[in-house]
Motif scaffolding. Structure first.
Motif, mmCIF file in Angstrom:
data_model
loop_
_atom_site.group_PDB
_atom_site.id
_atom_site.type_symbol
_atom_site.label_atom_id
_atom_site.label_comp_id
_atom_site.label_asym_id
_atom_site.label_seq_id
_atom_site.Cartn_x
_atom_site.Cartn_y
_atom_site.Cartn_z
ATOM 1 N N ALA A 294 2.326 11.073 -2.023
ATOM 2 C CA ALA A 294 1.989 11.878 -3.192
ATOM 3 C C ALA A 294 1.314 10.990 -4.229
ATOM 4 O O ALA A 294 1.800 9.892 -4.533
ATOM 5 N N LEU A 295 0.195 11.455 -4.788
ATOM 6 C CA LEU A 295 -0.587 10.668 -5.739
ATOM 7 C C LEU A 295 -0.828 11.484 -7.003
ATOM 8 O O LEU A 295 -0.838 12.724 -6.969
ATOM 9 N N PRO A 296 -1.050 10.817 -8.150
ATOM 10 C CA PRO A 296 -1.424 11.549 -9.364
ATOM 11 C C PRO A 296 -2.687 12.384 -9.126
ATOM 12 O O PRO A 296 -3.530 12.044 -8.290
ATOM 13 N N GLU A 297 -2.849 13.464 -9.875
ATOM 14 C CA GLU A 297 -3.969 14.396 -9.662
ATOM 15 C C GLU A 297 -5.326 13.741 -9.875
ATOM 16 O O GLU A 297 -6.329 14.197 -9.304
ATOM 17 N N PRO B 39 4.394 -1.742 3.788
ATOM 18 C CA PRO B 39 5.697 -1.805 3.106
ATOM 19 C C PRO B 39 5.787 -2.899 2.052
ATOM 20 O O PRO B 39 6.436 -2.707 1.019
ATOM 21 N N ASP B 40 5.148 -4.055 2.307
ATOM 22 C CA ASP B 40 5.270 -5.151 1.346
ATOM 23 C C ASP B 40 4.159 -5.130 0.297
ATOM 24 O O ASP B 40 3.945 -6.108 -0.407
ATOM 25 N N ARG B 41 3.440 -4.016 0.194
ATOM 26 C CA ARG B 41 2.442 -3.868 -0.855
ATOM 27 C C ARG B 41 2.675 -2.613 -1.692
ATOM 28 O O ARG B 41 2.255 -2.537 -2.850
ATOM 29 N N GLU B 42 3.386 -1.622 -1.137
ATOM 30 C CA GLU B 42 3.403 -0.301 -1.756
ATOM 31 C C GLU B 42 3.986 -0.306 -3.164
ATOM 32 O O GLU B 42 3.470 0.358 -4.068
ATOM 33 N N ALA B 43 5.068 -1.062 -3.397
ATOM 34 C CA ALA B 43 5.661 -1.089 -4.740
ATOM 35 C C ALA B 43 4.684 -1.668 -5.755
ATOM 36 O O ALA B 43 4.617 -1.216 -6.902
ATOM 37 N N ARG B 44 3.894 -2.667 -5.333
ATOM 38 C CA ARG B 44 2.918 -3.263 -6.247
ATOM 39 C C ARG B 44 1.739 -2.314 -6.477
ATOM 40 O O ARG B 44 1.168 -2.286 -7.570
ATOM 41 N N VAL B 45 1.384 -1.525 -5.475
ATOM 42 C CA VAL B 45 0.336 -0.516 -5.672
ATOM 43 C C VAL B 45 0.810 0.525 -6.678
ATOM 44 O O VAL B 45 0.044 0.983 -7.539
ATOM 45 N N GLU B 46 2.071 0.899 -6.599
ATOM 46 C CA GLU B 46 2.614 1.853 -7.566
ATOM 47 C C GLU B 46 2.566 1.284 -8.981
ATOM 48 O O GLU B 46 2.158 1.967 -9.927
ATOM 49 N N GLU B 47 2.976 0.020 -9.121
ATOM 50 C CA GLU B 47 3.003 -0.609 -10.441
ATOM 51 C C GLU B 47 1.602 -0.811 -11.013
ATOM 52 O O GLU B 47 1.343 -0.512 -12.186
ATOM 53 N N PHE B 48 0.686 -1.341 -10.194
ATOM 54 C CA PHE B 48 -0.612 -1.771 -10.714
ATOM 55 C C PHE B 48 -1.712 -0.708 -10.598
ATOM 56 O O PHE B 48 -2.768 -0.878 -11.201
ATOM 57 N N PRO C 248 -0.670 3.226 -13.785
ATOM 58 C CA PRO C 248 -1.763 3.319 -14.760
ATOM 59 C C PRO C 248 -2.571 4.610 -14.618
ATOM 60 O O PRO C 248 -2.979 5.201 -15.622
ATOM 61 N N ALA C 249 -2.791 5.056 -13.372
ATOM 62 C CA ALA C 249 -3.529 6.308 -13.177
ATOM 63 C C ALA C 249 -2.776 7.478 -13.797
ATOM 64 O O ALA C 249 -3.373 8.329 -14.480
ATOM 65 N N ALA C 250 -1.463 7.532 -13.576
ATOM 66 C CA ALA C 250 -0.660 8.620 -14.143
ATOM 67 C C ALA C 250 -0.684 8.595 -15.660
ATOM 68 O O ALA C 250 -0.623 9.647 -16.311
#
Length: 365
Positions: free
Chosen positions: A230-233, A197-206, A210-212
């Motif tokens: 759900a993750l980018p293709e 929970p305390d990492r997920e928002a930063r994983v989305e940002e960093f 960028p992958a999307a």
């Protein structure tokens, strides 16, 4: 030969247990310095079903059922040890272990708390006036932490600790080193970390953003929990990566990404184990920015730093194989020269022997 009773999450399994390689590196080095360690770990969270190693010859491991009766039985064994360590985040009966170990240890034994997530622990203590740590801290000989720098040291002393010393993550070069690349881990950028929970928002940002934004690039994510997200293709997920595969995971992509958890990023001086594993393998590391990074790696020469997801994307687009190799080689040289578990073990050995001598002389440690 001095004896050490260490109560932690797990020495045998890195499954949902990022501290495993930290414990292994330090305890293995201490064995070479004459310490006899017994590591007590609960049979919890399916860790024993996902062991990375079998019991080693440099430590005795006692796996006990995750019950109060079993916890009390292993607590009683602390009376035999010269040094008794309660680590944070055991996961079951943490408060019981903390309070009872302090009482069970012999009067001439050194008692210490080893915090592998100091920012989170300190936030808990600060929010709870009746937290057991507030009562116990002044009676402990020492607090050691996984990192955190001056903010963590000051906070622990403010809560009554006699002393607090950060023992940072490091590299065991016998375990983490360059290996040939493997096709299953190939990517332009790879990230390894459990979904928390305390990492997920930063994983989305960093990582995910960028992958999307770079659909033509290949991204790889390892760790527990991402199968439900759900993750980018162009992001491939591979689940839990055993410690034995970490070298190939680090050497196969063009670059690997470190993302600090919220509290560690805010506190600073908290390099994750992954930083040293990646550098030891000669990987090109991209990390989110945090205070104190220069103590371990030099920006632009030994590591690439990203302030946000746009920086990550820019690094991925600009990075060539040649530059990635140069950064990885430079990082490996720096870490081998300054940040190995042999250095950390020497520091811990000196601290414990000094505390033991003070205890036995009847003086405060």
């Amino acid at each position: 030969m001095p004896s050490l009773a260490f109560y932690g999450s797990s020495l045998l399994s890195a499954y949902w247990n990022g501290a495993a390689t930290y414990y292994r590196g330090l305890i293995r080095d201490l064995a070479g310095r004459g310490w006899r360690t017994t590591f007590y770990e609960p049979d919890a969270f399916e860790r024993q079903q996902h062991r990375d190693i079998e019991p080693p010859d440099w430590a005795e491991v006692v796996v006990y059922p995750a019950t109060e009766a079993a916890a009390r039985a292993v607590i009683a064994e602390a009376a035999r040890a010269d040094v008794v360590v309660k680590a944070s985040g055991v996961g079951v009966f943490d408060d019981l272990l903390l309070e009872e170990l302090a009482r069970t240890a012999r009067p001439d034994a050194v008692r210490l708390f080893w915090d592998v997530d100091a920012p989170a622990t300190l936030a808990e203590i600060g929010a709870s006036p009746d937290h057991p740590m507030r009562r116990i801290l002044p009676d402990l000989d020492l607090v050691l932490t996984y990192g955190g720098g001056p903010p963590v040291v000051d906070a622990y002393r403010g809560f009554g600790a006699r002393d607090c010393v950060p023992i940072y993550n490091a590299l065991d070069p016998d375990t983490h080193h360059p290996v040939p690349a493997q096709a299953r881990f190939e990517a332009d950028l790879a990230f390894l970390g459990n979904r928390l929970p305390d990492r997920e928002a930063r994983v989305e940002e960093f990582f995910l953003n960028p992958a999307a934004g770079l659909p033509e690039r290949r991204f790889l994510i390892g760790g527990n929990g991402w199968e439900w997200r759900a993750l980018p293709e162009n992001v491939r997920r591979i689940g839990h990566v055993p410690t034995a595969d970490h070298n190939a995971f680090n050497t196969s992509p063009r670059a690997v990404l470190n993302i600090a958890r919220d509290s560690m990023a805010a506190t600073g001086w908290s390099p994750a184990t992954r930083v040293f594993e990646a550098a030891g393998a000669g990987a090109c590391l991209i990390t989110d920015a945090w205070t104190g990074l220069e103590m371990f790696l030099t920006e632009g020469e030994e590591v690439l730093v990203a302030r946000d997801g746009r920086d990550v994307a820019a690094h991925v687009e600009a990075l060539t194989d040649e530059r990635a190799r140069a950064i990885g080689d430079a990082a490996r040289r720096r870490i081998l020269g300054q940040h190995t578990y042999a250095r950390r073990g020497a520091e811990v050995d000196a601290l414990l022997r000094r505390a033991l001598a003070a205890r036995r002389a009847g003086a405060p440690a």
